[in-house]
Write an enzyme that holds these catalytic residues in place. Structure first.
Site, PDB file in Angstrom:
ATOM      1  N   ASP A  11       0.858  -1.185   0.000  1.00 23.91           N
ATOM      2  CA  ASP A  11       0.000   0.000   0.000  1.00 23.91           C
ATOM      3  C   ASP A  11       0.892   1.232   0.000  1.00 23.91           C
ATOM      4  O   ASP A  11       1.809   1.355   0.823  1.00 23.91           O
ATOM      5  CB  ASP A  11      -0.899   0.008   1.246  1.00 23.91           C
ATOM      6  CG  ASP A  11      -2.103   0.924   1.088  1.00 23.91           C
ATOM      7  OD1 ASP A  11      -2.128   1.698   0.122  1.00 23.91           O
ATOM      8  OD2 ASP A  11      -3.008   0.865   1.933  1.00 23.91           O
ATOM      9  N   ASP A 105      -3.407   2.392  -5.793  1.00 21.86           N
ATOM     10  CA  ASP A 105      -2.241   2.433  -4.902  1.00 21.86           C
ATOM     11  C   ASP A 105      -2.091   1.183  -4.036  1.00 21.86           C
ATOM     12  O   ASP A 105      -1.435   1.220  -2.999  1.00 21.86           O
ATOM     13  CB  ASP A 105      -2.329   3.669  -3.999  1.00 21.86           C
ATOM     14  CG  ASP A 105      -3.582   3.689  -3.140  1.00 21.86           C
ATOM     15  OD1 ASP A 105      -4.474   2.834  -3.358  1.00 21.86           O
ATOM     16  OD2 ASP A 105      -3.669   4.555  -2.251  1.00 21.86           O
ATOM     17  N   GLU A 106      -2.671   0.069  -4.469  1.00 26.69           N
ATOM     18  CA  GLU A 106      -2.678  -1.132  -3.629  1.00 26.69           C
ATOM     19  C   GLU A 106      -2.480  -2.382  -4.478  1.00 26.69           C
ATOM     20  O   GLU A 106      -3.090  -2.530  -5.542  1.00 26.69           O
ATOM     21  CB  GLU A 106      -4.005  -1.210  -2.864  1.00 26.69           C
ATOM     22  CG  GLU A 106      -4.053  -2.237  -1.777  1.00 26.69           C
ATOM     23  CD  GLU A 106      -5.334  -2.140  -0.961  1.00 26.69           C
ATOM     24  OE1 GLU A 106      -5.442  -2.834   0.051  1.00 26.69           O
ATOM     25  OE2 GLU A 106      -6.239  -1.368  -1.363  1.00 26.69           O
TER      26      GLU A 106
END
Length: 394
Positions: A11, A105-106
């Site tokens: 993350d 974003d993960e």
């Protein structure tokens, strides 16, 4: 012998804020809010310095500024975030054989079986350092035997840290954490568990699964498995080529701009609804125009990551004007949304205000429950019952 699963969860910390800080280092160490206007906007992301005052995503900006009046409010830069996400994705793509991108974003990475060749945790740490070195973005990760525990380990490692939970130690790691730390456990479920005196995951681990099923139905077993670190869900390989599209063939060739736009509005509305239902956003919009002689023309443009028709519809209309020679009647019109990635509704918060977000949530709730086009724009009503079938393409 079945190999022990090893899953890494990545993350990017306060992703939008971190990207802005790359371009303006003076923001480092300050309370920063990314989102809309102060009067009607909504927080899309915020720095840890702002979170210390109780600010969180999806909160009205005016409320956030009451909690943290000294915060710096930025509008946000879609292009920067998309490009930063692509940079990170490329690094991961070149470093590991199997990964899954779940949002801008993960990521999840499957290291299962690689322990025969590598120290997986060491390799993961080196990958984290490489991403930070090449992108300048802070990143946290967790590693364990499953996706849920790894995600929870990442959350414990933040900001800018890493944490490994060895096989067999999952329950020990989870036990002292508050039940609200379980991903996907809603506030109402947590509140109900609190009524039974269950506040820590360790208490959930000791609760009879049959009791949980009697209270929560099938959700009861899900809660019990998460509390005990049981998660066999697979990591689905990532693909950048997915798209969603639809076409409409007219019974007779048509050259009425208003009628064509009415069809386009309805088509775009249904595609956007499908994206939100699948928790996806698109960054490329295109249309197809086919004339009576089967000559076909297309137009496309890059767009901000979105699944909101108030952004998509004006773009579609603009592309129609570029693609269509209005002196020639059309036999087929098509809309395509591509470069899809998983992303929560937060990505749309840059452009939305509170009222619009609530409107979308209400529309989706009704349409998901009672069927597509139960509620839609008036422009799309007339073709709601026509033979019109959107389809997914890989």
């Amino acid at each position: 012998m079945i190999a022990k699963r090893t899953v890494m969860h990545i993350d990017l910390d306060s992703f939008f804020v971190s990207v802005e800080r790359k371009f303006d280092p003076s923001l480092i160490g300050k309370a920063v809010i990314i989102g809309g206007s102060a009067d009607r906007g909504v927080v899309a992301s915020c720095s840890y310095e702002a979170r210390m005052f109780g600010v969180h995503s999806a909160m009205p900006t005016r409320q956030a500024l009451k909690l943290c009046p000294h915060a710096i409010v930025l509008r946000g830069s879609h292009g920067r975030y998309g490009e930063a996400s692509r940079e990170v994705t490329e690094i991961i793509h070149n470093a590991v054989p199997l990964y899954m991108k779940t949002s801008i974003d993960e990521f999840y990475i499957d290291y299962t079986g690689m322990d025969r060749f590598h120290n997986c945790y060491k390799h993961a740490g080196e990958l984290r350092q490489k991403i930070m070195r090449e992108t300048g973005l802070p990143i946290s990760f967790g590693m364990s035997s499953g996706k849920t525990v790894s995600k929870m380990a990442t959350n414990q490692a933040k900001p800018n840290g890493q944490l490994y939970i060895p096989h067999g130690k999952e329950k020990d790691f989870l036990a002292p954490l508050a039940i609200g730390k379980i991903p996907g456990l809603g506030e109402s479920t947590a509140s109900k568990l609190h009524q039974y005196g269950i506040e820590r995951i360790g208490q959930l681990q000791k609760t009879d699964v049959r009791f949980l099923e009697s209270v929560f139905g099938r959700m009861g077993k899900y809660i019990w498995e998460k509390a005990n670190g049981i998660d066999d869900s697979e990591i689905v390989p990532h693909s950048d080529r997915k798209s969603i599209s639809t076409e409409h063939t007219f019974n007779t060739n048509i050259s009425d701009l208003q009628a064509i736009e009415t069809i386009l509005v309805s088509m775009t509305e249904e595609l956007a609804s499908k994206l939100r239902k699948e928790n996806k956003v698109a960054s490329c919009l295109s249309i197809k125009v086919r004339y009576a002689n089967f000559e076909t023309h297309t137009q496309q443009e890059k767009i901000s990551l979105t699944a909101a028709e108030h952004i998509l519809i004006p773009g579609v209309k603009n592309l129609l004007r570029k693609a269509w020679n209005q002196h020639r009647p059309i036999r087929l019109i098509g809309v395509r949304l591509s470069n899809l990635c998983r992303g929560s509704y937060q990505i749309n918060l840059f452009d939305d205000n509170e009222e619009r977000i609530k409107l979308y949530q209400a529309l989706d709730k009704i349409n998901f429950k009672f069927g597509e086009k139960t509620v839609c724009r008036a422009a799309g009503m007339e073709i709601g019952t026509r033979n019109f079938n959107p389809f997914m393409r890989g």
